[in-house]
Enzyme design. Sequence first.
Site, PDB file in Angstrom:
ATOM      1  N   ASP A   1       0.827  -1.208   0.000  1.00  0.00           N
ATOM      2  CA  ASP A   1       0.000   0.000   0.000  1.00  0.00           C
ATOM      3  C   ASP A   1       0.863   1.261   0.000  1.00  0.00           C
ATOM      4  O   ASP A   1       1.965   1.242   0.543  1.00  0.00           O
ATOM      5  CB  ASP A   1      -0.912  -0.030   1.237  1.00  0.00           C
ATOM      6  CG  ASP A   1      -2.094   0.900   1.094  1.00  0.00           C
ATOM      7  OD1 ASP A   1      -2.310   1.444  -0.016  1.00  0.00           O
ATOM      8  OD2 ASP A   1      -2.809   1.098   2.089  1.00  0.00           O
TER       9      ASP A   1
ATOM     10  N   ASN B   1     -10.683  -2.703  -6.257  1.00  0.00           N
ATOM     11  CA  ASN B   1      -9.876  -1.711  -6.980  1.00  0.00           C
ATOM     12  C   ASN B   1     -10.470  -1.287  -8.328  1.00  0.00           C
ATOM     13  O   ASN B   1     -10.070  -0.257  -8.889  1.00  0.00           O
ATOM     14  CB  ASN B   1      -8.436  -2.205  -7.205  1.00  0.00           C
ATOM     15  CG  ASN B   1      -7.582  -2.163  -5.941  1.00  0.00           C
ATOM     16  OD1 ASN B   1      -6.638  -2.938  -5.784  1.00  0.00           O
ATOM     17  ND2 ASN B   1      -7.895  -1.272  -5.022  1.00  0.00           N
TER      18      ASN B   1
HETATM   19  C1  FPP Z   1      -1.857   0.350  -3.207  1.00  0.00           C
HETATM   20  O1  FPP Z   1      -1.427   1.665  -3.304  1.00  0.00           O
HETATM   21  C2  FPP Z   1      -1.381  -0.446  -4.296  1.00  0.00           C
HETATM   22  C3  FPP Z   1      -2.182  -1.001  -5.260  1.00  0.00           C
HETATM   23  C4  FPP Z   1      -3.642  -0.845  -5.291  1.00  0.00           C
HETATM   24  C5  FPP Z   1      -1.624  -1.795  -6.340  1.00  0.00           C
HETATM   25  C6  FPP Z   1      -0.381  -2.574  -6.082  1.00  0.00           C
HETATM   26  C7  FPP Z   1       0.275  -2.728  -7.391  1.00  0.00           C
HETATM   27  C8  FPP Z   1       1.585  -2.658  -7.644  1.00  0.00           C
HETATM   28  C9  FPP Z   1       2.609  -2.566  -6.569  1.00  0.00           C
HETATM   29  C10 FPP Z   1       2.114  -2.662  -9.042  1.00  0.00           C
HETATM   30  C11 FPP Z   1       1.800  -3.824  -9.930  1.00  0.00           C
HETATM   31  C12 FPP Z   1       1.974  -5.158  -9.308  1.00  0.00           C
HETATM   32  C13 FPP Z   1       2.736  -6.171  -9.808  1.00  0.00           C
HETATM   33  C14 FPP Z   1       2.670  -7.530  -9.200  1.00  0.00           C
HETATM   34  C15 FPP Z   1       3.630  -5.994 -10.949  1.00  0.00           C
HETATM   35  P1  FPP Z   1      -2.532   2.807  -3.315  1.00  0.00           P
HETATM   36  O2  FPP Z   1      -2.735   3.219  -4.705  1.00  0.00           O
HETATM   37  O3  FPP Z   1      -3.762   2.354  -2.593  1.00  0.00           O
HETATM   38  O4  FPP Z   1      -1.792   3.908  -2.515  1.00  0.00           O
HETATM   39  P2  FPP Z   1      -2.465   5.004  -1.568  1.00  0.00           P
HETATM   40  O5  FPP Z   1      -2.983   4.284  -0.364  1.00  0.00           O
HETATM   41  O6  FPP Z   1      -1.297   5.903  -1.243  1.00  0.00           O
HETATM   42  O7  FPP Z   1      -3.532   5.688  -2.357  1.00  0.00           O
END
Ligand code: FPP
Length: 231
Positions: free
Chosen positions: A18, A66
């Site tokens: 996250d 998501n």
């Molecule tokens: C949360 O950060 C992260 C995600 C919803 C996606 C995770 C994806 C990746 C790390 C990249 C792709 C994955 C792979 C396996 C190649 P957020 O967007 O919720 O962050 P925030 O809480 O700061 O808004």
Amino acid sequence: MSDEIIKKIPSHVGIIMDGNGRWATMRGKKRTFGHGAGSKNVDRIVTYAFSKGVKVLSLYAFSSENWSRPKEEVDELMRLLRLYFTKFIKKVVKNKVRLVVMGDLSALDNDLRKIIEEDMEKSKIYTERVLNVGINYGGRAEIVRAVNRLIEKGEKVTEQSISQNLYTADFGEPDLIIRTGGEIRLSNFMLYQGAYSELYFTPTLWPDFDEAEFDKAIESFAERNRRYGGI
Ligand code: FPP
């Protein structure tokens, strides 16, 4: 990481990655930029965790919730997944890691689904290490799916038979679940498997969660005394 800590390395680690969005916003960039950085960090931590002796790594890449994000962001995440799994196919023989994707793949674009299915099929022969990635995944939906599979097969519903019908049937439960980005919750990640997992929360945002941060989580795990309800 000291030799003593390496001896206590958890065999299965789950990570809720996250904080990509905030990492980008803090730099005056679009949220999608943060996902790019997060994706690079997946490479770094996957390599590092396996090199330290982790056998199974479960990553939460895209939850079933998501989809409600802006289209631009969903598209970018799908693009990054496509890139990651295309590269994965190419390196499968070299790395000898089995890929499992847990989640409902029917909602993905056909081409991405095919790439993932091919990765899973080609890497099935490797049993030493597993990379388990949650995509369009939700822990409750996984439990419901397991119970429905049992009903369809006319099998008895027991704790064990549910475990055997989860996506993780072949490799089981995380010893440690890490969540980056400061929130202190599981957000529907591996609910059934996480019953006895040790939990580690850090405010560090996912793109900044480097090898030293991973070591800190492992050191915290190594200090714990797992009793599974006993004394
Ligand atoms: C949360 O950060 C992260 C995600 C919803 C996606 C995770 C994806 C990746 C790390 C990249 C792709 C994955 C792979 C396996 C190649 P957020 O967007 O919720 O962050 P925030 O809480 O700061 O808004």
